[in-house]
Write a protein that holds these residues in place. Structure first.
Motif, mmCIF file in Angstrom:
data_model
loop_
_atom_site.group_PDB
_atom_site.id
_atom_site.type_symbol
_atom_site.label_atom_id
_atom_site.label_comp_id
_atom_site.label_asym_id
_atom_site.label_seq_id
_atom_site.Cartn_x
_atom_site.Cartn_y
_atom_site.Cartn_z
ATOM 1 N N ASP A 254 15.463 2.274 -4.601
ATOM 2 C CA ASP A 254 16.799 2.040 -5.156
ATOM 3 C C ASP A 254 17.694 3.273 -5.242
ATOM 4 O O ASP A 254 18.768 3.300 -4.642
ATOM 5 N N ALA A 255 17.277 4.318 -5.974
ATOM 6 C CA ALA A 255 18.153 5.477 -6.178
ATOM 7 C C ALA A 255 18.461 6.180 -4.858
ATOM 8 O O ALA A 255 19.609 6.522 -4.576
ATOM 9 N N GLN A 256 17.432 6.403 -4.039
ATOM 10 C CA GLN A 256 17.640 7.049 -2.746
ATOM 11 C C GLN A 256 18.444 6.153 -1.815
ATOM 12 O O GLN A 256 19.284 6.629 -1.046
ATOM 13 N N ALA A 257 18.197 4.857 -1.888
ATOM 14 C CA ALA A 257 18.934 3.915 -1.044
ATOM 15 C C ALA A 257 20.428 3.974 -1.335
ATOM 16 O O ALA A 257 21.256 3.981 -0.415
ATOM 17 N N ARG A 258 20.790 4.047 -2.600
ATOM 18 C CA ARG A 258 22.205 4.093 -2.973
ATOM 19 C C ARG A 258 22.860 5.390 -2.502
ATOM 20 O O ARG A 258 24.002 5.391 -2.049
ATOM 21 N N LEU A 259 22.122 6.493 -2.629
ATOM 22 C CA LEU A 259 22.658 7.786 -2.199
ATOM 23 C C LEU A 259 22.916 7.794 -0.692
ATOM 24 O O LEU A 259 24.009 8.148 -0.235
ATOM 25 N N VAL A 260 21.914 7.401 0.081
ATOM 26 C CA VAL A 260 22.056 7.393 1.539
ATOM 27 C C VAL A 260 23.065 6.349 1.974
ATOM 28 O O VAL A 260 23.869 6.583 2.880
ATOM 29 N N LEU A 261 23.050 5.201 1.319
ATOM 30 C CA LEU A 261 23.977 4.130 1.677
ATOM 31 C C LEU A 261 25.427 4.554 1.462
ATOM 32 O O LEU A 261 26.305 4.246 2.270
ATOM 33 N N GLY A 262 25.672 5.283 0.366
ATOM 34 C CA GLY A 262 27.026 5.753 0.106
ATOM 35 C C GLY A 262 27.536 6.656 1.217
ATOM 36 O O GLY A 262 28.703 6.564 1.621
ATOM 37 N N ARG A 263 26.673 7.519 1.737
ATOM 38 C CA ARG A 263 27.066 8.396 2.834
ATOM 39 C C ARG A 263 27.118 7.641 4.160
ATOM 40 O O ARG A 263 27.954 7.923 5.018
ATOM 41 N N ALA A 264 26.210 6.686 4.312
ATOM 42 C CA ALA A 264 26.160 5.940 5.565
ATOM 43 C C ALA A 264 27.407 5.092 5.772
ATOM 44 O O ALA A 264 27.927 4.993 6.891
ATOM 45 N N MET A 265 27.913 4.483 4.697
ATOM 46 C CA MET A 265 29.054 3.583 4.851
ATOM 47 C C MET A 265 30.315 4.336 5.259
ATOM 48 O O MET A 265 31.211 3.760 5.881
ATOM 49 N N VAL A 266 30.398 5.609 4.922
ATOM 50 C CA VAL A 266 31.533 6.411 5.386
ATOM 51 C C VAL A 266 31.497 6.510 6.909
ATOM 52 O O VAL A 266 32.547 6.506 7.570
ATOM 53 N N GLN A 267 30.289 6.573 7.479
ATOM 54 C CA GLN A 267 30.150 6.621 8.937
ATOM 55 C C GLN A 267 30.392 5.246 9.561
ATOM 56 O O GLN A 267 31.029 5.124 10.609
ATOM 57 N N VAL A 268 29.876 4.211 8.923
ATOM 58 C CA VAL A 268 30.091 2.851 9.431
ATOM 59 C C VAL A 268 31.580 2.528 9.454
ATOM 60 O O VAL A 268 32.091 1.902 10.389
ATOM 61 N N ASN A 269 32.296 2.960 8.404
ATOM 62 C CA ASN A 269 33.735 2.697 8.295
ATOM 63 C C ASN A 269 34.561 3.929 8.663
ATOM 64 O O ASN A 269 35.621 4.166 8.089
#
Length: 350
Positions: free
Chosen positions: A228-243
């Protein structure tokens, strides 16, 4: 109207949000009891405003609080952050929950503008170079070279590191670099009622494999499961790349509407995880791929939760301070109004 803390004499600062009470970068109010405080950022004590300065300011503060999308609430105290940075502390029964749909959309619009400007500049330079060399008869070869350059640039961008896990925090026990092309194949998951997971494929490979259309191919050679915690951190950075291309205001409005139909940002995140949504294009998982609007909504929801968690950490201390300030305010407001005393007179002898 006072400007300094009555407890420590520190400057209370000023705000532009409350015309009737421009004192303090933190302002607390209780609309039911009619109390207003300027909270000192130095010592944290609550300075009770004079009775005659309260009502109009309380009405303005209440409207500003209700209109603000970045806010958190406990049973007795709510905290909101206004556009000018002012913190509003609302004392009283919590307002009905409301999903944040806020100014982060402006960042997406600005990102789109930057992307279009950069693309136009690169295209203009390429066109100028091709036109110049075509004039001397070597343009055909340059077109091929330009294609090679564009492909090499895209490959370099795809292999840039989004997040790096140290050996201590990595589930694999060794350092792992998550690259841009990795996150385009990442998939959300819901392990149960407790949080979310992010499954990142092929983390052992640095260079991506592509099909005939240039789309990455994922072999699931080594799937990294982030809790959960790591997923949210990486996901937050990943979505900047996706979008990375940003969005128009119309698309931002559509994303906000999509968020509005969910029961809060956290609920939207969990729903996306339960659907096992895929962040980018992935063969065989097209039905689970997030739409462009859903991708924008997911990035906004993640940002919203980060803001709320930051504000949430302040609520416990604020509630304790409010209880102390309420005791003082109750005593002060119960004191009778005394008539002004006559000014001192000088009596001359004789």
């Amino acid at each position: 109207m006072y400007r300094t803390c009555i407890f420590c004499s520190a400057d209370l600062g000023a705000n532009e949000a409350l015309e009737a009470f421009p004192v303090g970068r933190r302002v607390a109010f209780d609309g039911w009891k009619g109390r207003l405080w300027a909270v000192c950022t130095g010592c944290g004590r609550w300075n009770l405003a004079p009775m005659e300065e309260r009502w109009e300011a309380i009405e303005q503060a209440d409207r500003a609080f209700r209109d603000t999308r970045i806010r958190v609430q406990s049973e007795n105290v709510g905290l909101a952050k206004l556009r000018d940075g002012t913190r509003l502390i609302r004392v009283g029964e919590a307002l009905p929950g409301e999903l944040a749909a806020w100014r982060y959309g402006d960042q997406l619009v600005s990102r789109r503008r930057r992307y279009l400007i950069a693309g136009a500049a690169a295209g203009g330079l390429g066109l100028a170079a091709v036109s110049g060399l075509m004039a001397v008869g070597v343009g055909g070869g340059l077109m091929g070279l330009w294609s090679v350059f564009v492909h090499a640039y895209e490959e370099k961008q795809a292999t840039r590191v989004v997040h790096r896990l140290s050996a201590a925090e990595s589930p694999t026990g060794r350092e792992v670099s998550i690259r841009r092309w990795h996150v385009l194949g990442a998939q959300l998951a819901a392990p149960g009622s407790d949080g979310i997971e992010l499954h990142v494929p092929d983390v052992s490979r640095k260079d991506r494999k592509t099909d005939g259309w240039g789309r990455p191919r994922f072999a699931d050679e080594e799937v990294l499961v982030l809790p959960d915690a790591q997923a949210r951190l990486v996901l937050g950075r990943a979505m900047v790349q996706v979008n990375r291309k940003g969005a128009s205001r119309d698309r931002v409005a559509d994303a906000v509407e999509l968020l509005g139909r969910a029961d809060g940002a956290e609920s939207y995140l969990r729903d996306a995880a339960r659907r096992e949504s895929v962040l980018g294009r992935r063969k065989g998982m097209e039905a689970r791929q997030l739409t462009p609007i859903a991708s924008l909504a997911l990035e906004m929801a993640l940002h919203d939760e980060q803001e709320r968690r930051a504000l949430q950490g302040e609520l416990g201390a604020l509630e304790a301070a409010w209880r102390q300030a309420e005791e003082i305010a109750g005593i002060a407001d119960a004191l009778p109004d005394l008539p002004p005393s006559d000014p001192p007179r000088l009596i001359l002898p004789g």
